[in-house]
Design a protein around this motif. Structure first.
Motif, PDB file in Angstrom:
ATOM      1  N   GLU A 118       0.851  -1.199   0.000  1.00 26.05           N
ATOM      2  CA  GLU A 118       0.000   0.000   0.000  1.00 26.05           C
ATOM      3  C   GLU A 118       0.882   1.241   0.000  1.00 26.05           C
ATOM      4  O   GLU A 118       1.888   1.288   0.700  1.00 26.05           O
ATOM      5  CB  GLU A 118      -0.889  -0.010   1.235  1.00 26.05           C
ATOM      6  CG  GLU A 118      -1.797   1.196   1.353  1.00 26.05           C
ATOM      7  CD  GLU A 118      -2.691   1.152   2.586  1.00 26.05           C
ATOM      8  OE1 GLU A 118      -3.147   2.228   2.987  1.00 26.05           O
ATOM      9  OE2 GLU A 118      -2.936   0.064   3.142  1.00 26.05           O
ATOM     10  N   ASN A 137      -3.465   5.517   0.086  1.00 28.49           N
ATOM     11  CA  ASN A 137      -4.328   5.174  -1.045  1.00 28.49           C
ATOM     12  C   ASN A 137      -5.570   6.044  -1.050  1.00 28.49           C
ATOM     13  O   ASN A 137      -6.046   6.477  -0.016  1.00 28.49           O
ATOM     14  CB  ASN A 137      -4.777   3.717  -0.966  1.00 28.49           C
ATOM     15  CG  ASN A 137      -3.681   2.752  -1.332  1.00 28.49           C
ATOM     16  OD1 ASN A 137      -2.614   3.135  -1.765  1.00 28.49           O
ATOM     17  ND2 ASN A 137      -3.949   1.476  -1.138  1.00 28.49           N
ATOM     18  N   GLY A 138      -6.096   6.290  -2.241  1.00 28.19           N
ATOM     19  CA  GLY A 138      -7.379   6.955  -2.363  1.00 28.19           C
ATOM     20  C   GLY A 138      -7.335   8.461  -2.239  1.00 28.19           C
ATOM     21  O   GLY A 138      -8.362   9.109  -2.129  1.00 28.19           O
ATOM     22  N   SER A 139      -6.160   9.049  -2.241  1.00 30.78           N
ATOM     23  CA  SER A 139      -6.084  10.510  -2.173  1.00 30.78           C
ATOM     24  C   SER A 139      -5.012  10.994  -3.119  1.00 30.78           C
ATOM     25  O   SER A 139      -4.103  10.261  -3.481  1.00 30.78           O
ATOM     26  CB  SER A 139      -5.750  10.972  -0.746  1.00 30.78           C
ATOM     27  OG  SER A 139      -4.407  10.698  -0.448  1.00 30.78           O
ATOM     28  N   ASN A 159      -6.915   3.075  -5.619  1.00 32.82           N
ATOM     29  CA  ASN A 159      -8.208   2.941  -4.944  1.00 32.82           C
ATOM     30  C   ASN A 159      -7.987   2.853  -3.441  1.00 32.82           C
ATOM     31  O   ASN A 159      -6.915   2.491  -2.973  1.00 32.82           O
ATOM     32  CB  ASN A 159      -8.945   1.699  -5.435  1.00 32.82           C
ATOM     33  CG  ASN A 159      -9.604   1.943  -6.769  1.00 32.82           C
ATOM     34  OD1 ASN A 159     -10.264   2.953  -6.956  1.00 32.82           O
ATOM     35  ND2 ASN A 159      -9.415   1.034  -7.703  1.00 32.82           N
ATOM     36  N   THR A 160      -9.019   3.170  -2.696  1.00 33.42           N
ATOM     37  CA  THR A 160      -8.961   3.098  -1.244  1.00 33.42           C
ATOM     38  C   THR A 160      -8.465   1.727  -0.819  1.00 33.42           C
ATOM     39  O   THR A 160      -8.796   0.719  -1.418  1.00 33.42           O
ATOM     40  CB  THR A 160     -10.346   3.383  -0.646  1.00 33.42           C
ATOM     41  OG1 THR A 160     -10.780   4.651  -1.122  1.00 33.42           O
ATOM     42  CG2 THR A 160     -10.297   3.407   0.861  1.00 33.42           C
ATOM     43  N   SER A 161      -7.701   1.706   0.240  1.00 28.73           N
ATOM     44  CA  SER A 161      -7.016   0.495   0.679  1.00 28.73           C
ATOM     45  C   SER A 161      -7.958  -0.624   1.097  1.00 28.73           C
ATOM     46  O   SER A 161      -8.973  -0.400   1.735  1.00 28.73           O
ATOM     47  CB  SER A 161      -6.080   0.822   1.832  1.00 28.73           C
ATOM     48  OG  SER A 161      -5.376  -0.326   2.188  1.00 28.73           O
ATOM     49  N   ASN A 181      -6.866   3.259  -9.911  1.00 29.67           N
ATOM     50  CA  ASN A 181      -8.209   3.761 -10.195  1.00 29.67           C
ATOM     51  C   ASN A 181      -8.248   4.402 -11.581  1.00 29.67           C
ATOM     52  O   ASN A 181      -8.002   5.596 -11.728  1.00 29.67           O
ATOM     53  CB  ASN A 181      -8.621   4.761  -9.117  1.00 29.67           C
ATOM     54  CG  ASN A 181     -10.047   5.220  -9.252  1.00 29.67           C
ATOM     55  OD1 ASN A 181     -10.733   4.889 -10.214  1.00 29.67           O
ATOM     56  ND2 ASN A 181     -10.496   5.992  -8.286  1.00 29.67           N
ATOM     57  N   ALA A 192      -5.381  -3.416  -3.311  1.00 33.98           N
ATOM     58  CA  ALA A 192      -5.693  -2.147  -3.982  1.00 33.98           C
ATOM     59  C   ALA A 192      -5.338  -2.215  -5.463  1.00 33.98           C
ATOM     60  O   ALA A 192      -4.451  -2.959  -5.883  1.00 33.98           O
ATOM     61  CB  ALA A 192      -4.932  -1.008  -3.310  1.00 33.98           C
ATOM     62  N   ASP A 204      -4.796   7.834  -9.287  1.00 28.42           N
ATOM     63  CA  ASP A 204      -4.634   7.527  -7.870  1.00 28.42           C
ATOM     64  C   ASP A 204      -4.895   6.042  -7.661  1.00 28.42           C
ATOM     65  O   ASP A 204      -5.497   5.374  -8.499  1.00 28.42           O
ATOM     66  CB  ASP A 204      -5.626   8.325  -7.014  1.00 28.42           C
ATOM     67  CG  ASP A 204      -5.265   9.789  -6.897  1.00 28.42           C
ATOM     68  OD1 ASP A 204      -4.071  10.127  -6.988  1.00 28.42           O
ATOM     69  OD2 ASP A 204      -6.187  10.606  -6.703  1.00 28.42           O
TER      70      ASP A 204
END
Length: 188
Positions: A43, A56-58, A129-131, A145, A142, A127
């Protein structure tokens, strides 16, 4: 034939820019003893208030990819290594947990996509994807995205296909090679 991968596998180190060998050098950072979110192996992570947290996700700058942790177990007082940070961890004496992070800004990674990609997707930024991941193996699931892209404002730049014969189809979970686009040490 469809891709053999049926889910993501996080970020796996695979060479460095310029064709130099990947030595997968790691830096030592710290996770706050009271951190309450699992951080999986593979991650991407960032620094917040001096500590490693999931990234992740940001679109935030990242410092690298988590490769493992070390702490002294509270119950046994023995040195303990793990390949991911699983909450709750209670280290001895409320010590911070050491995090080993692959932090070379020029490290390339293999990652699975969450949707189909084409040559037109190459060199665009995305980015993660959320973990998510497995609390049994500690490995991240993950994916990159593909649905949200940018010309230069996302965490990773998709370089090319990973040329993985079992996962080379254009559908979801295709293996591709990326490099960090927003790294703490080189991106201001």
């Amino acid at each position: 034939m469809a891709n053999r991968n049926t889910q993501g596998f996080g970020l796996i180190p695979a060479g460095r820019m310029g064709g130099t060998p990947s030595i997968q050098g790691q830096g030592k950072y710290f996770i706050d003893a009271g951190h309450s979110t699992t951080i999986y192996n593979g991650e991407c992570v960032k620094i917040s208030s001096g500590y490693v947290v999931g990234g992740n996700g940001s679109a935030a700058n990242i410092v690298g990819v988590l490769n493992g942790i070390f702490f002294n177990a509270a119950t046994t007082l023995k040195p303990t290594f793990a390949n991911f940070y699983k909450t709750p961890i209670t280290p001895a004496n409320s010590e911070d947990i050491e995090a080993f992070v692959i932090d070379n800004p020029f490290q390339q990674y293999v990652v699975a996509t969450d949707a189909a990609t084409t040559v037109n997707s190459f060199l665009i930024t995305y980015d993660m994807n959320t973990s998510a991941g497995s609390t049994t193996t500690g490995k991240s699931s993950a994916t990159l995205n593909i649905g949200v892209s940018g010309n230069n404002d996302k965490q990773f730049r998709l370089l090319r296909s990973a040329e993985d014969p079992e996962n080379a189809e254009a559908g979801a979970f295709r293996s591709v090679v990326v490099i960090c686009n927003k790294h703490t040490y080189v991106h201001q």
